[in-house]
Design a protein around this motif. Structure first.
Motif, PDB file in Angstrom:
ATOM      1  N   TRP B 162      40.075  25.584  79.128  1.00 45.35           N
ATOM      2  CA  TRP B 162      40.978  26.706  78.419  1.00 45.35           C
ATOM      3  C   TRP B 162      40.151  27.785  78.102  1.00 45.35           C
ATOM      4  O   TRP B 162      40.464  29.163  78.214  1.00 45.35           O
ATOM      5  N   GLY B 163      39.188  27.281  77.124  1.00 44.85           N
ATOM      6  CA  GLY B 163      38.177  28.332  76.736  1.00 44.85           C
ATOM      7  C   GLY B 163      37.766  29.442  77.833  1.00 44.85           C
ATOM      8  O   GLY B 163      37.544  30.409  77.888  1.00 44.85           O
ATOM      9  N   THR B 164      37.420  28.713  79.094  1.00 43.05           N
ATOM     10  CA  THR B 164      36.927  29.409  80.137  1.00 43.05           C
ATOM     11  C   THR B 164      38.001  30.752  80.565  1.00 43.05           C
ATOM     12  O   THR B 164      37.675  31.812  80.890  1.00 43.05           O
ATOM     13  N   LEU B 165      39.201  30.092  80.830  1.00 42.03           N
ATOM     14  CA  LEU B 165      40.212  31.142  81.204  1.00 42.03           C
ATOM     15  C   LEU B 165      40.580  31.916  80.173  1.00 42.03           C
ATOM     16  O   LEU B 165      40.694  33.195  80.458  1.00 42.03           O
ATOM     17  N   HIS B 166      40.663  31.549  78.981  1.00 45.07           N
ATOM     18  CA  HIS B 166      40.805  32.470  77.977  1.00 45.07           C
ATOM     19  C   HIS B 166      39.858  33.838  77.876  1.00 45.07           C
ATOM     20  O   HIS B 166      40.260  34.661  77.663  1.00 45.07           O
ATOM     21  N   GLY B 167      38.645  33.089  78.049  1.00 44.16           N
ATOM     22  CA  GLY B 167      37.608  34.156  77.920  1.00 44.16           C
ATOM     23  C   GLY B 167      37.560  35.091  78.895  1.00 44.16           C
ATOM     24  O   GLY B 167      37.327  36.170  78.905  1.00 44.16           O
ATOM     25  N   LEU B 168      37.610  34.707  80.251  1.00 46.12           N
ATOM     26  CA  LEU B 168      37.953  35.855  81.331  1.00 46.12           C
ATOM     27  C   LEU B 168      38.957  36.515  81.150  1.00 46.12           C
ATOM     28  O   LEU B 168      38.840  37.767  81.368  1.00 46.12           O
ATOM     29  N   ALA B 169      40.103  36.073  80.894  1.00 44.31           N
ATOM     30  CA  ALA B 169      41.199  36.651  80.528  1.00 44.31           C
ATOM     31  C   ALA B 169      41.015  37.859  79.647  1.00 44.31           C
ATOM     32  O   ALA B 169      41.361  38.979  79.780  1.00 44.31           O
ATOM     33  N   ARG B 170      40.453  37.490  78.511  1.00 50.51           N
ATOM     34  CA  ARG B 170      40.052  38.588  77.475  1.00 50.51           C
ATOM     35  C   ARG B 170      39.073  39.491  77.931  1.00 50.51           C
ATOM     36  O   ARG B 170      39.351  40.895  77.508  1.00 50.51           O
ATOM     37  N   LEU B 171      38.161  39.152  78.610  1.00 54.30           N
ATOM     38  CA  LEU B 171      37.125  40.091  79.065  1.00 54.30           C
ATOM     39  C   LEU B 171      37.680  41.081  80.005  1.00 54.30           C
ATOM     40  O   LEU B 171      37.504  42.370  79.979  1.00 54.30           O
ATOM     41  N   LEU B 172      38.546  40.425  80.911  1.00 55.79           N
ATOM     42  CA  LEU B 172      39.230  41.339  81.958  1.00 55.79           C
ATOM     43  C   LEU B 172      40.191  42.336  81.093  1.00 55.79           C
ATOM     44  O   LEU B 172      40.373  43.727  81.648  1.00 55.79           O
TER      45      LEU B 172
END
Lengths: 197, 197
Positions: B162-172
């Motif tokens: 979840w962290g990965t997806l959340h982080g990517l979403a945030r950065l994008l």
DNA sequence: AACGCAATTTGACAGTGTCAAGATTGATGG
DNA sequence: CCATCAATCTTGACACTGTCAAATTGCGTT
């Protein structure tokens, strides 16, 4: 030390310093130009001579944060006493602990407040871009050394690995994970997933 | 439709609806109780009868967002037409595109604004906890089916993925990555890293 | 000493969230 | 049918915020 002289002498740096303290104390939300001016002992609109915006002040702070960030990261990247694997694991652990210990500052640097504004200084964007490019370069190295999977494109890999760390940091900082999440275990799990098997 | 009657009749829902629109238009920052009241055609402090805080209003919206979120996610989790692998990949892609398309709402749900406040409703926390628990359960399933590495503890694995997806979403969303980052490639790279090889 | 110019202040305006007290209303019971 | 009441909404007020324009101050130079 500072008297109530009309010309403050070093207002710009005093403002930055005070803002830095303020952020550490109460977060970005707690920073107001008026309280800032109060703390420095100057009038409410004095800051506008050095920062066009409140946002530009924050951008300046964030930029400073990125430089410190990069320095600390470099210290790990260049630590010859560790194996490549250990260095990567150390990096992950450093990222998380640093982000958590400087949560308010992390929030400023990577938070939405700054980036979303259209007044975001080109300087800040350039600095952040540099930091990321260095990240990509290091990622490429790690691929070469077999720490990270060599098959992936370095840019994408850097984006995703950073995404992982960023996401975990965000979730932990924001308290979305329960408070008693053991950081060590999370770091280990992340390392297992990201590193080449 | 609504006249300027003293008793509005359905103020609570009208407020929520208006706030929802407002967020989609200009983000959380753009939401102010006064403009909200204006839009609904009611006086500035009327909302305080239904929401103790501005923050509680936002929490209510976020909770609603989580429910919709869960529904959409379930639709993928339960899609029998896909293999387990494809389903996981589809989930990743859905996560990113949904987050990006509803960036403002994503910001509300996972952003710091709500969680950091001490007035965060227990309801919201409970809802988010449920969503995450479901995530853990699904993660366990995927481990069983060999999509995700079986060796890792399910809770930690769920946190990190979840962290990965959340982080990517945030950065994008925040535009920290350059704007022309191809989401497809990023999703693929993430899938490669996370999934069991 | 006078002048110019940069640094700083004062005044003002339009916002914001929120509290306390008053006004309006629909529903209820006599 | 009408008085009462509690729920609903409004008005007034306060303390904040960022930011602009115009005055003020004082250092350095001529």
């Amino acid at each position: 030390m500072k008297k109530a002289r009309y010309h403050h002498g070093d207002l710009r740096h005093s403002l930055i310093k005070a803002a830095r303290d303020m952020i550490k104390e109460g977060g970005i939300e707690a920073v107001s130009l008026r309280k800032l001016a109060d703390r420095v002992g100057v009038s409410r609109t004095a800051a506008y001579h050095y920062f066009k915006d409140k946002n530009i002040l924050l951008c300046t702070l964030a930029q400073e944060g990125f430089h410190i960030w990069q320095e600390e990261a470099d210290r790990i990247f260049q630590d010859e006493k560790m194996s490549h694997e250990d260095r990567y694991k150390a990096y992950i652990r450093w990222y998380m602990t640093y982000a958590l210990e400087n949560a308010e500052y992390y929030d400023l640097m990577f938070g939405r407040a700054i980036w979303k504004q259209n007044t975001a200084t080109e300087n800040l964007k350039a600095t952040a871009y540099d930091v990321f490019q260095k990240q990509v370069a290091i990622t490429r190295q790690w691929q070469k050394y077999g720490v990270l999977p060599a098959g992936e494109d370095s840019l994408r890999l850097a984006q995703v690995t950073w995404g992982t760390l960023h996401g975990l940091a965000r979730l932990l900082i924001d308290g979305i994970y329960s408070d008693d999440s053991p950081i060590d275990e999370i770091c280990d799990c992340a390392a297992n997933l990201l590193m080449d098997k």
